[in-house]
Motif scaffolding. Sequence first.
Motif, mmCIF file in Angstrom:
data_model
loop_
_atom_site.group_PDB
_atom_site.id
_atom_site.type_symbol
_atom_site.label_atom_id
_atom_site.label_comp_id
_atom_site.label_asym_id
_atom_site.label_seq_id
_atom_site.Cartn_x
_atom_site.Cartn_y
_atom_site.Cartn_z
ATOM 1 N N SER A 78 1.113 4.195 -2.724
ATOM 2 C CA SER A 78 0.902 5.581 -2.301
ATOM 3 C C SER A 78 2.043 6.485 -2.777
ATOM 4 O O SER A 78 1.812 7.581 -3.296
ATOM 5 N N GLU A 79 3.275 6.021 -2.640
ATOM 6 C CA GLU A 79 4.439 6.809 -3.069
ATOM 7 C C GLU A 79 4.452 6.987 -4.578
ATOM 8 O O GLU A 79 4.782 8.062 -5.092
ATOM 9 N N PHE B 171 0.843 -1.200 0.000
ATOM 10 C CA PHE B 171 0.000 0.000 0.000
ATOM 11 C C PHE B 171 0.879 1.252 0.000
ATOM 12 O O PHE B 171 0.612 2.209 -0.728
ATOM 13 N N ASP B 172 1.935 1.246 0.818
ATOM 14 C CA ASP B 172 2.844 2.400 0.882
ATOM 15 C C ASP B 172 3.574 2.602 -0.442
ATOM 16 O O ASP B 172 3.805 3.741 -0.872
ATOM 17 N N GLN C 5 -8.191 14.873 3.181
ATOM 18 C CA GLN C 5 -8.892 13.584 3.229
ATOM 19 C C GLN C 5 -10.248 13.736 3.910
ATOM 20 O O GLN C 5 -11.238 13.150 3.478
ATOM 21 N N LEU D 87 1.836 7.012 -6.557
ATOM 22 C CA LEU D 87 0.774 7.975 -6.893
ATOM 23 C C LEU D 87 1.210 9.411 -6.604
ATOM 24 O O LEU D 87 0.878 10.328 -7.354
ATOM 25 N N LYS D 88 1.956 9.614 -5.533
ATOM 26 C CA LYS D 88 2.436 10.968 -5.205
ATOM 27 C C LYS D 88 3.424 11.486 -6.250
ATOM 28 O O LYS D 88 3.499 12.681 -6.509
#
Length: 198
Positions: free
Chosen positions: A9-10, A5-6, A191, A12-13
């Motif tokens: 997330s990275e 997941f991390d 969020q 996508l950033k």
Amino acid sequence: MENKFDILSELLKKDRSYRRFDESFKIEADTLKKLVGLTRCCSSGRNLQPLKYFMASDEDRCEQIFPLLKWAGYLKEWDGPEKGERPSAYLIQCLDTDLTKNYHCDDGLQLQAITLGATALGLGCCIIKSFNAEKLKEILSLDEYLSPLYVVAIGKPVEKVVIEELKDAGEEGIKYYRTPDKVHHVPKRSQEELLINH
């Protein structure tokens, strides 16, 4: 091992809209084929898979495509990247209208797969919806049944793009902007604001 997941997330950033590139960095057709190959893993409404891609990575073709594009609507004083900072390649997403007129949400799913794949390869993209579709069809000699939906500009980014908290939810607050140091700032809603029941 890093949490998946991390990792996502990275990725996508880092997957931002880049508008300035190292034009001397060449992108091979095989790289574009690999990116289009990712779209085969995406969900498709009714599993019709009606989206097709035109690849452009040679210099002459890229020079034909560039003037047909509109860049960064919020940056009114900027006409787009200068020579030397233009994309090295393009993918033109087209709808095969012989298959369907309704592509549901296939376009967005596939565009995100392409830009995430490019990010994973150290490249950057800009998804462009504002372009001269008729002229593009003409210069690419696209068959009548192929309707261009988006142009994905691809290259080696030379600009810094940062995400920041949205301070003003009004019309002006959502606009991306550039500071004098040429850093591109993109305000994002919190969020909490995205959640209806938090």
